[in-house]
Design a protein around this motif. Sequence first.
Motif, PDB file in Angstrom:
ATOM      1  N   GLY A  41     -28.236  36.473  61.337  1.00 36.84           N
ATOM      2  CA  GLY A  41     -29.510  35.964  60.835  1.00 36.84           C
ATOM      3  C   GLY A  41     -29.680  36.132  59.336  1.00 36.84           C
ATOM      4  O   GLY A  41     -30.538  35.485  58.738  1.00 36.84           O
ATOM      5  N   ASP A  42     -28.863  36.986  58.717  1.00 30.32           N
ATOM      6  CA  ASP A  42     -28.957  37.167  57.269  1.00 30.32           C
ATOM      7  C   ASP A  42     -28.274  36.011  56.548  1.00 30.32           C
ATOM      8  O   ASP A  42     -27.277  35.460  57.026  1.00 30.32           O
ATOM      9  CB  ASP A  42     -28.297  38.483  56.836  1.00 30.32           C
ATOM     10  N   SER A  43     -28.812  35.656  55.384  1.00 30.61           N
ATOM     11  CA  SER A  43     -28.191  34.599  54.599  1.00 30.61           C
ATOM     12  C   SER A  43     -27.168  35.213  53.640  1.00 30.61           C
ATOM     13  O   SER A  43     -27.157  36.420  53.416  1.00 30.61           O
ATOM     14  CB  SER A  43     -29.247  33.805  53.831  1.00 30.61           C
ATOM     15  N   GLY A  53     -25.244  30.059  53.012  1.00 34.41           N
ATOM     16  CA  GLY A  53     -25.289  29.888  54.456  1.00 34.41           C
ATOM     17  C   GLY A  53     -25.938  31.074  55.120  1.00 34.41           C
ATOM     18  O   GLY A  53     -26.618  31.879  54.476  1.00 34.41           O
ATOM     19  N   GLU A  54     -25.698  31.167  56.433  1.00 33.78           N
ATOM     20  CA  GLU A  54     -26.321  32.212  57.238  1.00 33.78           C
ATOM     21  C   GLU A  54     -25.335  32.675  58.304  1.00 33.78           C
ATOM     22  O   GLU A  54     -24.562  31.875  58.841  1.00 33.78           O
ATOM     23  CB  GLU A  54     -27.571  31.623  57.897  1.00 33.78           C
ATOM     24  N   ILE A  64     -16.295  35.361  63.234  1.00 32.30           N
ATOM     25  CA  ILE A  64     -17.442  35.181  62.340  1.00 32.30           C
ATOM     26  C   ILE A  64     -17.819  33.700  62.391  1.00 32.30           C
ATOM     27  O   ILE A  64     -16.961  32.843  62.156  1.00 32.30           O
ATOM     28  CB  ILE A  64     -17.076  35.548  60.877  1.00 32.30           C
ATOM     29  N   VAL A  65     -19.078  33.406  62.715  1.00 36.73           N
ATOM     30  CA  VAL A  65     -19.566  32.022  62.676  1.00 36.73           C
ATOM     31  C   VAL A  65     -20.737  31.993  61.698  1.00 36.73           C
ATOM     32  O   VAL A  65     -21.672  32.792  61.803  1.00 36.73           O
ATOM     33  CB  VAL A  65     -20.016  31.532  64.072  1.00 36.73           C
ATOM     34  N   GLN A  66     -20.640  31.082  60.724  1.00 37.33           N
ATOM     35  CA  GLN A  66     -21.674  30.979  59.690  1.00 37.33           C
ATOM     36  C   GLN A  66     -22.032  29.519  59.447  1.00 37.33           C
ATOM     37  O   GLN A  66     -21.166  28.643  59.524  1.00 37.33           O
ATOM     38  CB  GLN A  66     -21.161  31.566  58.366  1.00 37.33           C
ATOM     39  N   SER A  67     -23.321  29.273  59.158  1.00 34.26           N
ATOM     40  CA  SER A  67     -23.671  27.968  58.605  1.00 34.26           C
ATOM     41  C   SER A  67     -23.167  27.980  57.166  1.00 34.26           C
ATOM     42  O   SER A  67     -23.029  29.050  56.555  1.00 34.26           O
ATOM     43  CB  SER A  67     -25.176  27.719  58.681  1.00 34.26           C
ATOM     44  N   TRP A  68     -22.869  26.799  56.617  1.00 35.74           N
ATOM     45  CA  TRP A  68     -22.170  26.749  55.327  1.00 35.74           C
ATOM     46  C   TRP A  68     -22.534  25.452  54.619  1.00 35.74           C
ATOM     47  O   TRP A  68     -22.495  24.394  55.226  1.00 35.74           O
ATOM     48  CB  TRP A  68     -20.669  26.785  55.620  1.00 35.74           C
TER      49      TRP A  68
END
Length: 127
Positions: A41-43, A53-54, A64-68
């Motif tokens: 949840g941290d950006s 991203g987050e 590790i899965v992140q928005s980017w």
Amino acid sequence: MEFTLKATFNTTAKQIYKAWLSTQGHTKMTGGEAFVSDKVGDSFSAWDGYIKGENLILEPYHRIVQSWRSSNFKENEEDSQIEVTLLEKEGTTELTLIHSNVPEDGEHYIQGWQVHYFDPMKSYFEY
């Protein structure tokens, strides 16, 4: 568009995971200033703010899965997503990166990952 990249590093999955999700580690292993956390949840930001991203899913020392998104993304373009998986094999770790939902003109990110992440990471983890 989506692409998958693989790279092998002379280190443990734990070392890569911890470096990827720490401000100091991420900055040192890539050479670009990063602000990163190891909490869902941290950006985050990387490469002097070029990437933002987050953290979406974190499985310690494995995934590790992140928005980017980069500052090249148009305002109306959705975030892309990266999934990094780490697999240890005989003293080395294979990193698989799946970058999905990339804008159609985003082929240059393939070379970007190699030049701005994997090459400096190989040097960083040699020591």
